[in-house]
Design an enzyme around this catalytic site. Structure first.
Site, mmCIF file in Angstrom:
data_model
loop_
_atom_site.group_PDB
_atom_site.id
_atom_site.type_symbol
_atom_site.label_atom_id
_atom_site.label_comp_id
_atom_site.label_asym_id
_atom_site.label_seq_id
_atom_site.Cartn_x
_atom_site.Cartn_y
_atom_site.Cartn_z
ATOM 1 C CG HIS A 34 5.231 -9.318 0.697
ATOM 2 N ND1 HIS A 34 5.581 -10.651 0.700
ATOM 3 C CD2 HIS A 34 4.009 -9.253 0.117
ATOM 4 C CE1 HIS A 34 4.618 -11.364 0.140
ATOM 5 N NE2 HIS A 34 3.648 -10.533 -0.226
ATOM 6 C CG HIS A 36 -1.689 -9.938 3.145
ATOM 7 N ND1 HIS A 36 -1.559 -10.872 2.154
ATOM 8 C CD2 HIS A 36 -2.939 -10.067 3.632
ATOM 9 C CE1 HIS A 36 -2.685 -11.551 2.042
ATOM 10 N NE2 HIS A 36 -3.541 -11.085 2.933
ATOM 11 C CD GLU A 52 -12.865 8.342 10.054
ATOM 12 O OE1 GLU A 52 -11.743 8.193 10.545
ATOM 13 O OE2 GLU A 52 -13.174 7.886 8.928
#
Length: 177
Positions: A34, A36, A52
């Site tokens: 799944h 993490h 950015e």
């Protein structure tokens, strides 16, 4: 939980930047089947985030608007790279994408960080995230691996009025399941 962690880390004077990210799949270094989740916190701002921030600030100074919101408006208007949208969030394939199946998840309203999103926006984020990751799974008919990182405004106490919260999804290069 992401919002709670953001609130805690934003109050820590030793932290200038933190990133919440998830990995899914063995090929992405995740031993669990799944997703993490991890949180990385630092006293310095990473180079990519500095870039950015600089570009978002420059755009705001030149245009009096938020770069990623203007970008999202253009993508929604064109509709060609829109993967999914709901009332609060949209997922698009950025025109600058480097990886196949790369996407970016963006709030439709200006938000600097997860601390600012409302409960209904949290539900919208969860909906967009779930819809995108399920779409990835269906593309290759497998549990599709990816790494995803939430980019928030630095926690430096400065004015980050030009910043827009966003989340990058980088799947690996896969040609089949």
């Amino acid at each position: 939980v992401w919002r709670e962690e953001s609130l805690k880390l934003a109050q820590d004077p030793a932290v200038s930047y933190f990133q919440i990210f998830e990995n899914k799949g063995e090929i992405m270094g995740c031993s669990n089947p799944h997703p993490h989740c991890q949180v990385w916190a630092s006293s310095s701002i990473p180079t990519l985030v500095e870039r950015e921030q600089r570009n978002q600030r420059r755009y705001a100074e030149q245009h009096g608007a938020v770069l990623l919101l203007d970008y999202l408006d253009k993508e929604l208007e064109l509709g060609t790279r829109v993967v999914y949208e709901n009332e609060h969030f949209a997922v698009v394939v950025p025109f600058w994408a480097v990886w196949p199946f790369e996407t970016i998840l963006l709030p439709r309203a200006q938000r600097h960080s997860l601390e600012q999103i409302t409960d209904s926006e949290t539900a919208g984020l969860a909906d967009a995230y779930r819809t995108l990751t399920q779409a990835y799974d269906r593309i290759f008919d497998c549990e599709f691996p990816y790494t995803a990182g939430i980019h928030q405004a630095p926690a430096t106490g400065e004015d980050h009025g030009a910043w827009q919260l966003h989340m990058h999804f980088y799947p690996p290069l896969l040609r089949s399941a």
